[in-house]
Write a protein that holds these residues in place. Structure first.
Motif, PDB file in Angstrom:
ATOM      1  N   TRP A   1     -10.246   9.389  -2.850  1.00  0.00           N
ATOM      2  CA  TRP A   1     -10.087   8.019  -2.377  1.00  0.00           C
ATOM      3  C   TRP A   1      -8.792   7.394  -2.883  1.00  0.00           C
ATOM      4  CZ3 TRP A   1     -12.739   6.595   1.597  1.00  0.00           C
ATOM      5  CH2 TRP A   1     -14.002   7.134   1.826  1.00  0.00           C
ATOM      6  N   GLU A   2      -8.424   7.682  -4.120  1.00  0.00           N
ATOM      7  CA  GLU A   2      -7.176   7.124  -4.657  1.00  0.00           C
ATOM      8  C   GLU A   2      -5.962   7.705  -3.939  1.00  0.00           C
ATOM      9  OE1 GLU A   2      -6.741   7.064  -8.861  1.00  0.00           O
ATOM     10  OE2 GLU A   2      -8.533   5.821  -9.189  1.00  0.00           O
ATOM     11  N   LYS A   3      -6.022   8.989  -3.559  1.00  0.00           N
ATOM     12  CA  LYS A   3      -4.911   9.599  -2.817  1.00  0.00           C
ATOM     13  C   LYS A   3      -4.770   8.966  -1.443  1.00  0.00           C
ATOM     14  CE  LYS A   3      -4.807  14.142  -5.045  1.00  0.00           C
ATOM     15  NZ  LYS A   3      -4.961  15.606  -4.849  1.00  0.00           N
ATOM     16  N   LEU A   4      -5.900   8.731  -0.766  1.00  0.00           N
ATOM     17  CA  LEU A   4      -5.855   8.083   0.543  1.00  0.00           C
ATOM     18  C   LEU A   4      -5.323   6.651   0.430  1.00  0.00           C
ATOM     19  CD1 LEU A   4      -9.267   9.275   2.036  1.00  0.00           C
ATOM     20  CD2 LEU A   4      -6.975   9.963   2.789  1.00  0.00           C
ATOM     21  N   PHE A   5      -5.747   5.948  -0.624  1.00  0.00           N
ATOM     22  CA  PHE A   5      -5.293   4.576  -0.833  1.00  0.00           C
ATOM     23  C   PHE A   5      -3.796   4.553  -1.120  1.00  0.00           C
ATOM     24  CE2 PHE A   5      -5.056   0.475  -3.100  1.00  0.00           C
ATOM     25  CZ  PHE A   5      -5.739  -0.318  -2.190  1.00  0.00           C
ATOM     26  N   ASP A   6      -3.328   5.501  -1.926  1.00  0.00           N
ATOM     27  CA  ASP A   6      -1.903   5.604  -2.220  1.00  0.00           C
ATOM     28  C   ASP A   6      -1.107   5.855  -0.938  1.00  0.00           C
ATOM     29  OD1 ASP A   6       0.458   6.077  -4.075  1.00  0.00           O
ATOM     30  OD2 ASP A   6       0.334   8.033  -3.108  1.00  0.00           O
ATOM     31  N   HIS A   7      -1.622   6.713  -0.066  1.00  0.00           N
ATOM     32  CA  HIS A   7      -0.947   6.984   1.210  1.00  0.00           C
ATOM     33  C   HIS A   7      -0.869   5.721   2.064  1.00  0.00           C
ATOM     34  CE1 HIS A   7       0.212   8.891   4.965  1.00  0.00           C
ATOM     35  NE2 HIS A   7      -0.850   8.353   5.547  1.00  0.00           N
ATOM     36  N   MET A   8      -1.965   4.959   2.126  1.00  0.00           N
ATOM     37  CA  MET A   8      -1.965   3.719   2.900  1.00  0.00           C
ATOM     38  C   MET A   8      -0.916   2.742   2.377  1.00  0.00           C
ATOM     39  SD  MET A   8      -5.051   0.959   3.632  1.00  0.00           S
ATOM     40  CE  MET A   8      -4.953   0.214   1.997  1.00  0.00           C
ATOM     41  N   LEU A   9      -0.882   2.547   1.064  1.00  0.00           N
ATOM     42  CA  LEU A   9       0.075   1.608   0.491  1.00  0.00           C
ATOM     43  C   LEU A   9       1.511   2.074   0.703  1.00  0.00           C
ATOM     44  CD1 LEU A   9      -1.618   0.444  -2.835  1.00  0.00           C
ATOM     45  CD2 LEU A   9      -1.481  -0.755  -0.663  1.00  0.00           C
ATOM     46  N   ARG A  10       1.773   3.370   0.609  1.00  0.00           N
ATOM     47  CA  ARG A  10       3.140   3.865   0.822  1.00  0.00           C
ATOM     48  C   ARG A  10       3.577   3.693   2.268  1.00  0.00           C
ATOM     49  NH1 ARG A  10       5.116   5.283  -3.606  1.00  0.00           N
ATOM     50  NH2 ARG A  10       3.805   6.129  -5.283  1.00  0.00           N
ATOM     51  N   THR A  11       2.615   3.739   3.186  1.00  0.00           N
ATOM     52  CA  THR A  11       2.936   3.512   4.597  1.00  0.00           C
ATOM     53  C   THR A  11       3.248   2.046   4.868  1.00  0.00           C
ATOM     54  OG1 THR A  11       1.481   5.338   5.241  1.00  0.00           O
ATOM     55  CG2 THR A  11       2.076   3.755   6.959  1.00  0.00           C
ATOM     56  N   ILE A  12       2.454   1.153   4.264  1.00  0.00           N
ATOM     57  CA  ILE A  12       2.586  -0.278   4.554  1.00  0.00           C
ATOM     58  C   ILE A  12       3.681  -0.946   3.731  1.00  0.00           C
ATOM     59  CG2 ILE A  12       1.388  -2.504   4.457  1.00  0.00           C
ATOM     60  CD1 ILE A  12      -1.235  -0.951   4.861  1.00  0.00           C
ATOM     61  N   MET A  13       3.684  -0.694   2.421  1.00  0.00           N
ATOM     62  CA  MET A  13       4.512  -1.468   1.499  1.00  0.00           C
ATOM     63  C   MET A  13       5.898  -0.844   1.366  1.00  0.00           C
ATOM     64  SD  MET A  13       2.218  -3.723   0.795  1.00  0.00           S
ATOM     65  CE  MET A  13       2.853  -4.618  -0.610  1.00  0.00           C
ATOM     66  N   GLN A  14       6.792  -1.217   2.279  1.00  0.00           N
ATOM     67  CA  GLN A  14       8.125  -0.625   2.297  1.00  0.00           C
ATOM     68  C   GLN A  14       9.217  -1.566   1.792  1.00  0.00           C
ATOM     69  OE1 GLN A  14       9.090   1.602   5.809  1.00  0.00           O
ATOM     70  NE2 GLN A  14       6.983   2.264   6.126  1.00  0.00           N
TER      71      GLN A  14
END
Length: 403
Positions: free
Chosen positions: A2-15
């Protein structure tokens, strides 16, 4: 996982910007391009992280409400500023795009507001304690965008400026009959009667607003000039010289736009004028945040100009003026948030800590949406005749304008 998926989401959004998140495991990760002030947050458990992944908007709002998301300095405005600024650049994951498309598929059902449903939706928000609204609104209880002519304007002056601007667009003359659709706590109707000599009928679905508006009219000895009714605008049958609606159109719902503007047309005299003041979006038609629908404005929707104008055209109305206010609502919300926070202990005495956090999130999220995500306020002036208003805007800014 879950933390890996959350990290991926944040890296996609927070640019852009500078954001640090501490995961439930204690691992701290950084996002953005490092610009601006760093905002730091901490999610305390995997269940909360999972909820945000599955439904980002509801999950984030509920995490803050429940205290499962903490922010350094409790800076909810800073957190939402950096998030909304990035979301406004349309950086999203495939899952978020799927959710957005699913909401678009359901949007007509979500915005279906027949008379009974509309009254329940209004009661959810506007029938809260009257004392709550006294703690953050201006003295006239204007719960809509103010008009800041200068950066240093107070909220009181800016709300007075909004009412004056609207009255000028309505070309009010003494004795005119005015319908106020969604009259709130009566401020607009009382102003038109007291300062411009109009005879006003105001309608609202909120029992609390209706009670306060009538009490105010009696206190100002204006009951013979202003009648406030607890009823749906669709049940009004008289005709009026002028129609005004401020901050109510957001509750109509797209399936009802043709019905709304047909009613506006039918209720106007042949040389009548209507002024519709509403939040809008400078994007194609979209959907409402599911968190806002669940907790703040059930049935609410911010329209695009294109879908509003299609309904206006269908009802054979003349759009005689369209004015766009950009950052005025962001500044209004900043004032409301500051006043809310200055009186937070009194709000807690009315409700509880969770309610306070919910409203902090709502006011801050709304402000940042107007600052960073293509929302504005529009004023739509309508008539049945092409020549019902002057051909230039000079009449709005002349020396004879009332203030």
């Amino acid at each position: 996982m879950w933390e890996k998926l959350f990290d991926h989401m944040l890296r996609t959004i927070m640019q852009t910007g500078s954001f640090e998140m501490t995961m439930p495991s204690g691992v701290r990760r950084s996002y953005g391009d490092g610009s601006g002030v760093t905002v730091r947050a901490h999610i305390h458990d995997i269940a909360t992280l999972r909820k945000i992944l599955i439904s980002p908007e509801i999950g984030l709002g509920e995490a803050y409400m429940e205290g499962n998301l903490s922010i350094e300095g409790d800076d909810i405005r800073g957190l939402l500023s950096v998030i909304v600024a990035n979301v406004g650049q349309d950086h999203s994951t495939g899952w978020q795009k799927f959710l957005a498309n699913w909401r678009k598929f359901k949007r007509r059902a979500l915005q279906y507001n027949p008379v009974g449903t509309a009254q329940r939706n209004v009661a959810h928000h506007y029938d809260l304690s009257g004392e709550l609204y006294n703690l953050f609104l201006d003295s006239d209880r204007q719960y809509s965008c103010a008009y800041f002519r200068a950066p240093g304007d107070s909220l009181e002056d800016a709300q007075k400026g909004k009412k004056t601007h609207i009255a000028s667009k309505l070309l009010i003359e003494p004795g005119m009959r005015v319908l106020d659709i969604g009259c709130g706590w009566g401020g607009m109707g009382l102003t038109l009667a007291r300062d411009f000599g109009a005879r006003v009928v105001g309608v609202t679905l909120s029992e609390e607003q209706h009670k306060v508006a009538r009490s105010r009219a009696e206190a100002e000895s204006l009951s013979d000039m202003v009648e406030f009714r607890l009823m749906d605008y669709r049940n009004v049958n008289e005709t009026f010289d002028r129609i005004v609606s401020v901050g109510m159109f957001e509750h109509v719902g797209a399936p009802h736009y043709n019905e709304y503007f047909q009613h506006v047309r039918d209720r106007m005299t042949e040389d009548g004028i209507a002024l519709i003041h509403s939040i809008g979006r400078s994007t194609p038609p979209g959907t409402t945040s599911p968190w806002i629908l669940k907790y703040i404005f059930p049935g609410g929707y911010i329209p695009s100009i294109s879908e509003v104008m299609q309904a206006v055209e269908n009802q054979n109305l003349w759009p005689t003026d369209i004015e766009i206010w950009r950052l005025h609502y962001a500044e209004t919300l900043r004032h409301w948030y500051d006043r809310f926070m200055a009186n937070i202990e009194q709000v807690k005495s009315l409700y509880d800590e969770r309610f306070c956090r919910m409203w902090r999130f709502y006011l801050a999220a709304a402000e940042m949406t107007f600052r960073h995500n293509r929302q504005f306020v529009f004023q739509l002036q309508l008539s049945r005749r092409q020549d019902a208003v002057p051909l230039t805007r000079d009449y709005l800014y002349g020396m004879n304008r009332q203030t």
